[in-house]
Write a protein that holds these residues in place. Structure first.
Motif, PDB file in Angstrom:
ATOM      1  N   GLU A 137     -26.704-103.596  66.197  1.00 20.96           N
ATOM      2  CA  GLU A 137     -25.247-103.877  64.920  1.00 20.96           C
ATOM      3  C   GLU A 137     -24.113-104.463  66.145  1.00 20.96           C
ATOM      4  N   ARG A 140     -24.933-107.945  67.045  1.00 22.70           N
ATOM      5  CA  ARG A 140     -24.583-108.683  65.854  1.00 22.70           C
ATOM      6  C   ARG A 140     -23.144-109.068  65.877  1.00 22.70           C
ATOM      7  N   GLN A 141     -22.185-107.903  66.169  1.00 18.03           N
ATOM      8  CA  GLN A 141     -20.725-107.981  66.131  1.00 18.03           C
ATOM      9  C   GLN A 141     -20.323-108.844  67.217  1.00 18.03           C
ATOM     10  N   ARG A 143     -21.781-111.341  68.701  1.00 19.47           N
ATOM     11  CA  ARG A 143     -22.246-112.742  68.493  1.00 19.47           C
ATOM     12  C   ARG A 143     -21.346-113.419  67.212  1.00 19.47           C
ATOM     13  N   ARG A 144     -20.893-112.601  66.541  1.00 19.59           N
ATOM     14  CA  ARG A 144     -20.136-113.024  65.388  1.00 19.59           C
ATOM     15  C   ARG A 144     -18.559-112.971  65.883  1.00 19.59           C
ATOM     16  N   THR A 158     -31.205-109.682  72.503  1.00 23.09           N
ATOM     17  CA  THR A 158     -30.055-110.427  72.621  1.00 23.09           C
ATOM     18  C   THR A 158     -29.938-111.934  72.904  1.00 23.09           C
TER      19      THR A 158
END
Length: 302
Positions: A137, A140-141, A143-144, A158
């Protein structure tokens, strides 16, 4: 090493010269530089004296670059461009290091591991925002763009991120019910636990780490019956204390005192969990300072 007067040449003189050359007028150049004309004229004469050449022809309509002046301008322009780019990069570095940081910390580790890091970062940043979550998670954070960087457990998928593996790792240990006979032993091998249920995660939660552990399980001859692992560690430890199964956790979790749970080392296991720092590639230059602080907090060099 020999030195000449040019070794101590002030970069400001080159900047003044460049602006005057662009304007071909001392008055307009002085306005751009937010200074009066007389000191600007003195600076240009000082540069000419230091170089031993005439850079401008002065006339009633303004200034014209001499041939020497044109050559000097061709030389100093890339120097000034590089200087401005360097200052901009250093400014970003200082801003990242001193103002704000959004950092993820993987809950794969007992959070006391990061106590020194958090203390150091509070002293380095004005606004520190910490997010604690599982490693996938956090990836994902990052990357965003919701996090600047994250400390995660490796191995981990990754894609699209820069990963800086750190030289810090933990062995994995067994957490098992105190009521089991094995709890009285000083240590365990994985094969002695084959008949015991194991709390473990599904592959889709973390494919890279799942495959890594399964490879080691096979090599050790370990093939337990798996029970789905609770996401929260307090729930997991409560179920272990109840006698529902065992789990394999990083050694730092042995710092937790939980009635009914015994932590024991594994004698024949290669299971290790590593720390890595992940960030977007474009953030790498401005967050290099963070890797240094992390290494220091974990007792690593560099």
């Amino acid at each position: 090493m020999t030195t000449s007067p040019l070794h101590s040449l002030d970069i400001r003189l080159l900047r003044y010269f460049s602006v005057v050359a662009e304007e071909n007028n001392m008055s307009r150049a002085a306005q751009r530089l937010f200074m009066s004309q007389p000191p600007l004229s003195r600076h240009i004469r000082q540069l000419e004296e230091r170089l031993g050449m005439t850079l401008f022809v002065r006339h009633t309509r303004g200034l014209t670059l001499t041939e020497d002046g044109l050559r000097v301008l061709e030389i100093v322009r890339p120097v000034l461009t590089m200087y401005e780019e360097t200052c901009a990069t250093l400014s970003q570095l200082a801003q990242a290091g001193e103002h704000s940081l959004r950092l993820g910390l993987s809950t794969a580790f007992e959070q006391g591991v990061f106590a020194s890091l958090e203390s150091q970062l509070h002293g380095r940043t004005e606004r520190l925002h910490i997010v604690r979550h599982g490693s996938p998670e956090l990836v994902r954070q990052v990357r965003r763009g919701k996090l600047d960087a994250a400390l995660v457990a490796l191995p981990l998928e990754t894609p699209g991120l820069t990963v800086m593996p750190l030289g810090w790792q933990e062995s994995m240990i067994a957490a098992l019910p105190a009521i089991w006979p094995e709890a009285s032993l000083p240590s365990l091998s994985l094969t002695t636990l084959n008949h015991r249920p194991l709390f473990w995660f599904k592959r889709e939660r973390n494919p890279a780490f799942f495959d890594y552990t399964r490879h080691i399980f096979r090599r050790a001859g370990y093939s337990p019956a798996c029970i789905e692992e609770p996401l929260e560690h307090d729930v997991l430890l409560a179920r272990i204390a109840h006698g529902d199964g065992l789990s394999l956790l990083p050694a730092s979790f042995s710092a937790i005192q939980r009635q009914g749970v015994i932590f024991l080392p594994l004698t024949d296991s290669e299971l290790r969990i590593h720390v890595g720092l992940v960030m977007l590639p474009e953030s790498e230059a401005t967050l290099q300072w963070l890797q240094t602080v992390v290494n220091q907090s974990l007792g690593l060099s560099g």
